[in-house]
Design an enzyme around this catalytic site. Structure first.
Site, PDB file in Angstrom:
ATOM      1  N   ALA A  64      45.578  39.214  44.110  1.00 37.01           N
ATOM      2  CA  ALA A  64      44.462  38.428  44.624  1.00 37.01           C
ATOM      3  C   ALA A  64      43.273  39.361  44.838  1.00 37.01           C
ATOM      4  CB  ALA A  64      44.864  37.770  45.937  1.00 37.01           C
ATOM      5  N   GLU A 110      53.460  37.480  41.452  1.00 36.50           N
ATOM      6  CA  GLU A 110      53.873  36.128  41.894  1.00 36.50           C
ATOM      7  C   GLU A 110      53.578  35.057  40.840  1.00 36.50           C
ATOM      8  OE1 GLU A 110      51.790  36.837  45.665  1.00 36.50           O
ATOM      9  OE2 GLU A 110      53.586  36.053  46.636  1.00 36.50           O
ATOM     10  N   GLU A 130      51.055  43.972  49.036  1.00 34.75           N
ATOM     11  CA  GLU A 130      50.375  43.326  50.171  1.00 34.75           C
ATOM     12  C   GLU A 130      50.615  44.080  51.473  1.00 34.75           C
ATOM     13  OE1 GLU A 130      52.164  41.730  47.874  1.00 34.75           O
ATOM     14  OE2 GLU A 130      51.139  39.898  47.256  1.00 34.75           O
TER      15      GLU A 130
HETATM   16  N1  CO8 Z   1      40.959  42.860  44.088  1.00 38.03           N
HETATM   17  C1  CO8 Z   1      39.658  43.142  43.835  1.00 38.03           C
HETATM   18  N2  CO8 Z   1      39.264  44.074  42.942  1.00 38.03           N
HETATM   19  C2  CO8 Z   1      40.220  44.735  42.272  1.00 38.03           C
HETATM   20  C3  CO8 Z   1      41.595  44.499  42.484  1.00 38.03           C
HETATM   21  C4  CO8 Z   1      41.955  43.504  43.432  1.00 38.03           C
HETATM   22  N3  CO8 Z   1      43.217  43.155  43.677  1.00 38.03           N
HETATM   23  N4  CO8 Z   1      42.306  45.314  41.690  1.00 38.03           N
HETATM   24  C5  CO8 Z   1      41.405  46.038  40.996  1.00 38.03           C
HETATM   25  N5  CO8 Z   1      40.149  45.698  41.353  1.00 38.03           N
HETATM   26  C6  CO8 Z   1      38.888  46.243  40.835  1.00 38.03           C
HETATM   27  C7  CO8 Z   1      38.589  47.599  41.443  1.00 38.03           C
HETATM   28  O1  CO8 Z   1      38.004  47.460  42.720  1.00 38.03           O
HETATM   29  C8  CO8 Z   1      37.669  48.179  40.403  1.00 38.03           C
HETATM   30  O2  CO8 Z   1      36.389  47.622  40.582  1.00 38.03           O
HETATM   31  P1  CO8 Z   1      35.068  48.584  40.590  1.00 38.03           P
HETATM   32  O3  CO8 Z   1      35.042  49.169  39.197  1.00 38.03           O
HETATM   33  O4  CO8 Z   1      33.970  47.627  40.853  1.00 38.03           O
HETATM   34  O5  CO8 Z   1      35.322  49.600  41.620  1.00 38.03           O
HETATM   35  C9  CO8 Z   1      38.226  47.638  39.095  1.00 38.03           C
HETATM   36  O6  CO8 Z   1      39.002  46.496  39.444  1.00 38.03           O
HETATM   37  C10 CO8 Z   1      39.127  48.622  38.371  1.00 38.03           C
HETATM   38  O7  CO8 Z   1      40.141  49.022  39.286  1.00 38.03           O
HETATM   39  P2  CO8 Z   1      40.475  50.558  39.607  1.00 38.03           P
HETATM   40  O8  CO8 Z   1      39.275  51.411  39.405  1.00 38.03           O
HETATM   41  O9  CO8 Z   1      41.133  50.607  40.946  1.00 38.03           O
HETATM   42  O10 CO8 Z   1      41.508  50.841  38.430  1.00 38.03           O
HETATM   43  P3  CO8 Z   1      42.716  51.890  38.449  1.00 38.03           P
HETATM   44  O11 CO8 Z   1      43.249  51.876  37.056  1.00 38.03           O
HETATM   45  O12 CO8 Z   1      42.287  53.173  39.045  1.00 38.03           O
HETATM   46  O13 CO8 Z   1      43.812  51.261  39.446  1.00 38.03           O
HETATM   47  C11 CO8 Z   1      45.202  49.503  40.333  1.00 38.03           C
HETATM   48  C12 CO8 Z   1      44.437  50.054  39.111  1.00 38.03           C
HETATM   49  C13 CO8 Z   1      46.358  50.415  40.700  1.00 38.03           C
HETATM   50  C14 CO8 Z   1      45.737  48.127  39.922  1.00 38.03           C
HETATM   51  C15 CO8 Z   1      44.243  49.374  41.546  1.00 38.03           C
HETATM   52  O14 CO8 Z   1      43.060  48.698  41.118  1.00 38.03           O
HETATM   53  C16 CO8 Z   1      44.817  48.620  42.698  1.00 38.03           C
HETATM   54  O15 CO8 Z   1      45.604  49.173  43.460  1.00 38.03           O
HETATM   55  N6  CO8 Z   1      44.437  47.349  42.868  1.00 38.03           N
HETATM   56  C17 CO8 Z   1      44.870  46.530  43.984  1.00 38.03           C
HETATM   57  C18 CO8 Z   1      46.307  46.065  43.795  1.00 38.03           C
HETATM   58  C19 CO8 Z   1      46.772  45.247  44.975  1.00 38.03           C
HETATM   59  O16 CO8 Z   1      46.907  45.723  46.088  1.00 38.03           O
HETATM   60  N7  CO8 Z   1      47.054  43.949  44.737  1.00 38.03           N
HETATM   61  C20 CO8 Z   1      47.557  43.043  45.738  1.00 38.03           C
HETATM   62  C21 CO8 Z   1      46.448  42.241  46.322  1.00 38.03           C
HETATM   63  S1  CO8 Z   1      46.986  41.212  47.672  1.00 38.03           S
HETATM   64  C22 CO8 Z   1      47.644  39.847  46.908  1.00 38.03           C
HETATM   65  O17 CO8 Z   1      47.748  39.764  45.713  1.00 38.03           O
HETATM   66  C23 CO8 Z   1      48.090  38.742  47.821  1.00 38.03           C
HETATM   67  C24 CO8 Z   1      48.421  37.479  47.021  1.00 38.03           C
HETATM   68  C25 CO8 Z   1      48.570  36.332  48.010  1.00 38.03           C
HETATM   69  C26 CO8 Z   1      47.856  35.077  47.495  1.00 38.03           C
HETATM   70  C27 CO8 Z   1      48.123  33.955  48.450  1.00 38.03           C
HETATM   71  C28 CO8 Z   1      47.691  32.627  47.898  1.00 38.03           C
HETATM   72  C29 CO8 Z   1      48.233  31.456  48.711  1.00 38.03           C
END
Ligand code: CO8
Length: 256
Positions: A64, A110, A130
């Site tokens: 998300a 998910e 999360e």
């Molecule tokens: N949300 C927002 N932006 C994101 C997300 C995210 N989940 N993941 C990546 N991005 C963005 C980064 O901020 C970055 O943007 P910018 O260039 O503007 O800084 C761009 O995407 C590229 O990402 P990275 O530079 O971080 O790329 P890397 O290759 O270095 O890293 C990763 C990739 C490991 C995937 C890293 O981006 C990361 O850790 N992302 C977050 C992963 C995460 O924690 N996901 C879980 C989120 S919580 C969730 O999913 C809850 C779901 C519940 C839903 C409920 C509904 C009812």
């Protein structure tokens, strides 16, 4: 943010692609609304028999959208039901194959868990991070993981936020097959073609019966299967399938 295209040998496979490369397909509200609309469109359109859901080679979905969620308060997510329609995928009656390359984290994992079959590229990474950002899985992660893998694996993934590679995910039973990254979507479409050769009506019946195994006791599930099995004897497709076998010809399905 979502593209829908028609593919497969008989052009009856819907390929739905998450397409928000700037944020690794992070699931924002707009993307999820579009996904829901496209899924419902394909569900209604009889010319689509199977759905393949994929992302890019780098990311299926990195979860998300954390930047969007960061601003939300309890009332937004509870009273105003911010996440309405995020689970449309779990209500689709046609078979859905996830083709997962790259990151499938949080809500990305998910989404894959809501699909019926998960194929993974060799670079796929699953996980529920999360916990590392002070929340918990909200799209079924804590409920589906323990139903699909062991309790120990489910707890480890959800409590630690550790990631799981494609091969590990296959060994744990989350994924049925692993392919080289560039072959993944093609293999998922080939599987969709094999499923789409069967009667759409009976395919839906199998999906419904199998899914009941996750919602009922064994006895209730066996009873449901028996009733659904019996109901196939009221269909033209059951008659056609068995006649075609005996007459050594290909069946002609009418979904009736
Ligand atoms: N949300 C927002 N932006 C994101 C997300 C995210 N989940 N993941 C990546 N991005 C963005 C980064 O901020 C970055 O943007 P910018 O260039 O503007 O800084 C761009 O995407 C590229 O990402 P990275 O530079 O971080 O790329 P890397 O290759 O270095 O890293 C990763 C990739 C490991 C995937 C890293 O981006 C990361 O850790 N992302 C977050 C992963 C995460 O924690 N996901 C879980 C989120 S919580 C969730 O999913 C809850 C779901 C519940 C839903 C409920 C509904 C009812």
């Amino acid at each position: 943010m979502i593209t829908l295209s028609r593919t497969g040998a008989a052009e009856n496979v819907a390929l739905i692609t998450l397409n928000r490369p700037s944020a690794l397909n992070a699931l924002c509200r707009e993307l999820m609304l579009e996904l829901s609309e496209n899924l419902l469109k394909v569900e209604k359109d009889q010319s689509y028999h199977v759905i393949v859901l994929t992302g890019s080679e780098k990311a299926f979905a990195a979860g998300a959208d954390i930047k969007e969620m960061a601003k939300l308060e309890f009332a937004d997510v509870f009273e105003n039901d911010y996440f309405t329609n995020w689970d449309t995928l779990s209500h689709i009656t046609k078979p859905v194959i996830a083709a997962v390359n790259g990151f499938a984290l949080g809500g990305g994992t998910e989404l894959a868990l809501m699909c019926d079959i998960v194929y993974a590229g060799e670079n796929a990474i699953f996980g529920q991070p999360e916990i590392t950002i002070g929340t918990i899985p909200g799209l079924g992660g804590t409920q589906r993981w323990p139903r699909y893998v062991s309790k120990s694996v489910a707890m480890e993934i959800c409590l630690s936020g550790d990631r799981l590679g494609a091969q590990e995910a296959k060994e744990d039973g989350l994924v049925s097959k692993v392919f080289p990254v560039q072959q993944l979507v093609g293999e998922a479409v080939l599987l969709a073609d094999r499923i789409a050769k069967n009667s759409p009506l009976i395919v839906k019946t199998v999906k419904r019966s199998l899914n009941s195994a996750y919602q009922t006791s064994l006895n209730q599930g066996l009873e449901m299967e028996k009733q659904l099995f019996q109901s196939t004897f009221a269909t033209n497709d059951r008659r056609e399938g068995m006649s075609a076998f005996a007459e050594k010809r290909a069946p002609k399905w009418t979904s009736s």
